[in-house]
Write a protein that holds these residues in place. Sequence first.
Motif, PDB file in Angstrom:
ATOM      1  N   LEU A 436      47.009  64.713  32.396  1.00 22.95           N
ATOM      2  CA  LEU A 436      48.047  63.809  31.873  1.00 22.95           C
ATOM      3  C   LEU A 436      47.416  62.454  31.543  1.00 22.95           C
ATOM      4  CD1 LEU A 436      50.648  64.838  34.516  1.00 22.95           C
ATOM      5  CD2 LEU A 436      51.176  64.817  32.064  1.00 22.95           C
ATOM      6  N   GLN A 438      47.163  58.425  31.170  1.00 28.20           N
ATOM      7  CA  GLN A 438      47.710  57.294  31.928  1.00 28.20           C
ATOM      8  C   GLN A 438      47.696  56.032  31.069  1.00 28.20           C
ATOM      9  OE1 GLN A 438      44.887  58.591  35.138  1.00 28.20           O
ATOM     10  NE2 GLN A 438      46.309  57.439  36.408  1.00 28.20           N
ATOM     11  N   ILE A 444      51.835  57.222  34.430  1.00 30.21           N
ATOM     12  CA  ILE A 444      51.795  58.265  33.396  1.00 30.21           C
ATOM     13  C   ILE A 444      52.228  57.647  32.075  1.00 30.21           C
ATOM     14  CG2 ILE A 444      52.832  60.423  32.597  1.00 30.21           C
ATOM     15  CD1 ILE A 444      52.787  61.459  35.355  1.00 30.21           C
ATOM     16  N   ASP A 445      51.443  57.916  31.032  1.00 30.09           N
ATOM     17  CA  ASP A 445      51.710  57.315  29.734  1.00 30.09           C
ATOM     18  C   ASP A 445      52.859  58.054  29.043  1.00 30.09           C
ATOM     19  OD1 ASP A 445      51.422  55.632  27.631  1.00 30.09           O
ATOM     20  OD2 ASP A 445      49.650  56.602  26.789  1.00 30.09           O
ATOM     21  N   ALA A 446      54.006  57.416  28.972  1.00 34.84           N
ATOM     22  CA  ALA A 446      55.171  57.981  28.279  1.00 34.84           C
ATOM     23  C   ALA A 446      56.043  56.801  27.886  1.00 34.84           C
ATOM     24  CB  ALA A 446      55.948  58.927  29.203  1.00 34.84           C
ATOM     25  N   THR A 453      55.293  62.871  27.695  1.00 36.49           N
ATOM     26  CA  THR A 453      53.880  62.708  28.048  1.00 36.49           C
ATOM     27  C   THR A 453      53.041  63.337  26.932  1.00 36.49           C
ATOM     28  OG1 THR A 453      53.654  64.840  29.145  1.00 36.49           O
ATOM     29  CG2 THR A 453      54.502  63.025  30.491  1.00 36.49           C
ATOM     30  N   ASN A 454      51.731  63.369  27.128  1.00 31.67           N
ATOM     31  CA  ASN A 454      50.871  63.982  26.105  1.00 31.67           C
ATOM     32  C   ASN A 454      50.953  65.510  26.131  1.00 31.67           C
ATOM     33  OD1 ASN A 454      49.507  63.596  28.695  1.00 31.67           O
ATOM     34  ND2 ASN A 454      47.717  64.500  27.734  1.00 31.67           N
ATOM     35  N   ALA A 460      58.123  62.221  31.703  1.00 35.28           N
ATOM     36  CA  ALA A 460      57.895  61.444  32.939  1.00 35.28           C
ATOM     37  C   ALA A 460      58.911  60.312  33.000  1.00 35.28           C
ATOM     38  CB  ALA A 460      56.480  60.875  32.954  1.00 35.28           C
ATOM     39  N   ARG A 465      56.345  56.523  35.882  1.00 34.73           N
ATOM     40  CA  ARG A 465      56.122  56.097  34.503  1.00 34.73           C
ATOM     41  C   ARG A 465      56.033  54.581  34.392  1.00 34.73           C
ATOM     42  NH1 ARG A 465      57.837  53.963  30.152  1.00 34.73           N
ATOM     43  NH2 ARG A 465      59.459  52.940  31.375  1.00 34.73           N
TER      44      ARG A 465
END
Length: 490
Positions: A436, A438, A444-446, A453-454, A460, A465
């Motif tokens: 995942l 970041q 978490i990158d969202a 997310t990716n 997330a 997040r």
Amino acid sequence: MGKATGFMEYKREVPKERPPKERINDWLEFKNKFSEKAAKIQGARCMECGIPFCHSGLDIGGMVSGCPVNNLIPEWNDLIYKGKWEEAVKRLLKTNNFPEFTGRVCPAPCEGSCTVGLNDPAVTIKANEYQIIEKAFAEGWIQPEPPEKRTGKSAAVVGSGPAGLAAADQLNKLGHKVTVYERQDRIGGLLVYGIPNMKLDKKKVLKRRLKIMEAEGIEFITETEIGKDLSLAELQGGFDAVVLTGGATKARDLEVPGREADGVHFAVDYLKANTKHILGDQNEDYISAQDKDVIVIGGGDTGTDCVATAIRQGAKSVNQFEIMPKSPSERQPDNPWPEWSKTLKVDYGQEEAIELFGSDPREFLIMTEEILTEEAEGQKIVSGVKTVKINWERNDENRFVPIEQPGTEKIWSADLILIAMGFLGPEETIIEKAGLEQDQRSNIDAEYGDFKTNIDGVFAAGDMRRGQSLIVNAIDEGRKAAAEIDQYLS
Ligand SMILES: Cc1cc2nc3c(=O)[nH]c(=O)nc-3n(C[C@H](O)[C@H](O)[C@H](O)COP(=O)(O)OP(=O)(O)OC[C@H]3O[C@@H](n4cnc5c(N)ncnc54)[C@H](O)[C@@H]3O)c2cc1C
Ligand code: SF4
């Protein structure tokens, strides 16, 4: 608007809390409800502004202003005043899945932006929210309402804190089959193993809600860590969508000599073990402050929870260190309405310490230099703390840095040290194993808004997040992520 002159006629009054001397002898909640008559009067203080800032949930200067779940505050204040409680609770539940949690533990950014607060003390929004939901439970208006139809789609929620519970509740209401996975032995995230029982009763309040959610068809699976006991890929194989709401539970450590000694603990480990103990577990990790000199490092709310817990356990003394300066008692010109008011709070733990030991346990502008230790039965145990007072000054790069004040070193006696210095972000097991992405702060990158997310089909929300925050923000994110997941599933 129920009573046009209510805000001029009535003064703000909040329900009386149980007195500190009484409440420190037990683990029961210390907040009380209003009488219905008093709630009606407080509801009448709301001016029902044309543009109510209290329910706006804006981000001003990096701080929340107004209610993040956009509670329809003026509407339910008016309904309380008119005695229309059943309608008030319907309005309240339109925007907030769990007002019984926020009505107890939300710091109420709504009140900081209440228009009455410009000239007078704000409307008692949080106490009114608490009153509405508790009346609804008492009247039997809150009953399980399983969805009439199922969509045939399924979603897994990873983590059972307020973000996960809100997402689960929303998705279930939309007819999707929801399973919540939690690595701990109890459901609730920091609602159960962070916030102490005297602020939020686990059996009476949390369990009451979880029972309803179960009766509505949500499945809860405990003691299962995703990324360890089950992989994210396995979960994706079994569900149409996954939402990660694992919190931001990586605690910031204190890097000083002596840190490794026996008797130094992270705040959440201490609070969790205490909650398990009072819920009847025979947990070996229980940490007692009885007859000990306790030092809490960190002046925030988690630190305050440690102060109140140590007092109830029978600590000999409790001190709380804060590296930042003492906040002013009134709003400053650079912190105007409707911003979150950065004024000094004397919270329940400090009130109790003042009552018991005669003074506020907080020391401001203080830095821990070393944890002092002694040898006992071949073990290194805590015996004290060495501190120094500091000032914040700008360095060559124009950044504020702590500067030690010469001659202010002090040795404190200590048998138990609790580190409550905040959190650094989510734990990384699942992030690393599943690949995942970041963001810069290791969350978490969202994006807020789509929560994607990716990894396709994986969302997330909550502290995982955005970083450690508030219950009300977690509920907001859980609700909004559920709406995005619903679109994805449709
Ligand atoms: C001591 C303390 C007191 C607080 N008091 C207040 C307060 O009074 N008011 C307020 O508004 N906020 C308070 N907060 C902040 C608030 O509790 C959090 O912002 C909120 O709980 C975040 O919700 P969440 O659902 O995102 O995460 P959490 O509540 O942290 O829940 C995350 C859950 O996910 C589980 N989990 C993590 N990874 C996995 C995995 N891989 N598999 C399965 N499960 C997993 C964790 O075990 C945990 O139970 C407090 C925080 C602390 C630490
Ligand atoms: S949830 Fe918090 S911010 Fe929103 S109305 Fe309730 S106390 Fe205020």
